[in-house]
Scaffold this motif. Structure first.
Motif, PDB file in Angstrom:
ATOM      1  N   SER A 212       0.200  -6.351  -8.734  1.00 34.90           N
ATOM      2  CA  SER A 212      -1.103  -6.510  -9.108  1.00 34.90           C
ATOM      3  C   SER A 212      -1.156  -7.986 -10.097  1.00 34.90           C
TER       4      SER A 212
ATOM      5  N   LEU B   8      -7.865  -1.774  -5.209  1.00 34.05           N
ATOM      6  CA  LEU B   8      -6.937  -0.992  -5.588  1.00 34.05           C
ATOM      7  C   LEU B   8      -6.204  -0.909  -6.884  1.00 34.05           C
ATOM      8  N   HIS B   9      -5.974  -1.913  -7.519  1.00 31.74           N
ATOM      9  CA  HIS B   9      -5.571  -1.867  -8.884  1.00 31.74           C
ATOM     10  C   HIS B   9      -6.313  -1.101  -9.692  1.00 31.74           C
TER      11      HIS B   9
ATOM     12  N   VAL C  88      -8.619  -6.331  -1.326  1.00 31.53           N
ATOM     13  CA  VAL C  88      -8.390  -4.878  -1.354  1.00 31.53           C
ATOM     14  C   VAL C  88      -7.336  -4.426  -2.506  1.00 31.53           C
ATOM     15  N   LEU C  89      -6.270  -5.294  -2.438  1.00 24.71           N
ATOM     16  CA  LEU C  89      -5.417  -4.879  -3.771  1.00 24.71           C
ATOM     17  C   LEU C  89      -6.009  -5.073  -5.102  1.00 24.71           C
TER      18      LEU C  89
ATOM     19  N   VAL D  21      -8.512   1.453  -9.096  1.00 32.17           N
ATOM     20  CA  VAL D  21      -8.351   2.721  -8.524  1.00 32.17           C
ATOM     21  C   VAL D  21      -7.141   3.370  -9.371  1.00 32.17           C
TER      22      VAL D  21
ATOM     23  N   CYS E 173       0.934  -1.038   0.007  1.00 29.44           N
ATOM     24  CA  CYS E 173      -0.047   0.000  -0.026  1.00 29.44           C
ATOM     25  C   CYS E 173       0.950   1.380  -0.088  1.00 29.44           C
TER      26      CYS E 173
ATOM     27  N   ALA F 225       1.519   2.441  -3.546  1.00 35.18           N
ATOM     28  CA  ALA F 225       0.177   2.788  -4.127  1.00 35.18           C
ATOM     29  C   ALA F 225      -0.080   3.955  -3.676  1.00 35.18           C
TER      30      ALA F 225
END
Length: 116
Positions: A103, A67-68, A63-64, A70, A12, A15
């Motif tokens: 990712s 997040l990818h 979550v990842l 986003v 994170c 990111a």
């Protein structure tokens, strides 16, 4: 939950720096590249193998995965924005590293889940 912390930090932090680079440019893009390469490498060397539970690992994977998308949208937005060329080049490198190292590995793990 504490055993999950190194994985959360390692995935994170880059990111967050990439998102900051999309908005502000400048030093943030270089910081993201350093975080993905040097910082995560150092965490890996000092952290050792830390097994985590399936439940907490699955939550981080989900979550990842979110997040990818986003980050993908932020990358497209930043490439069309007013950032200088050097910042855009650094962002391409940073996003390439993130999408390729984090990712891609995460997508592989999510594909092999029984409850996908």
């Amino acid at each position: 939950m504490l055993r999950l912390l190194p994985f959360v930090v390692a995935t994170c932090t880059p990111a967050g720096l990439l998102l900051a680079a999309c908005v502000f440019g400048g030093v943030w893009a270089g910081s993201a590249i350093l975080a993905i390469t040097v910082f995560v490498f150092a965490l890996d060397k000092i952290g050792g193998a830390t097994p985590i539970s399936d439940a907490s690992g699955h939550l981080l994977s989900v979550v990842l995965g979110i997040l990818h998308f986003v980050l993908l949208g932020a990358a497209a937005w930043a490439m069309n924005g007013p950032l200088p060329l050097l910042d855009k080049v650094l962002l391409v490198i940073g996003f390439g590293l993130y999408f390729g190292q984090i990712s891609n590995s995460n997508a592989h793990e999510l594909i092999h889940r029984a409850d996908r």
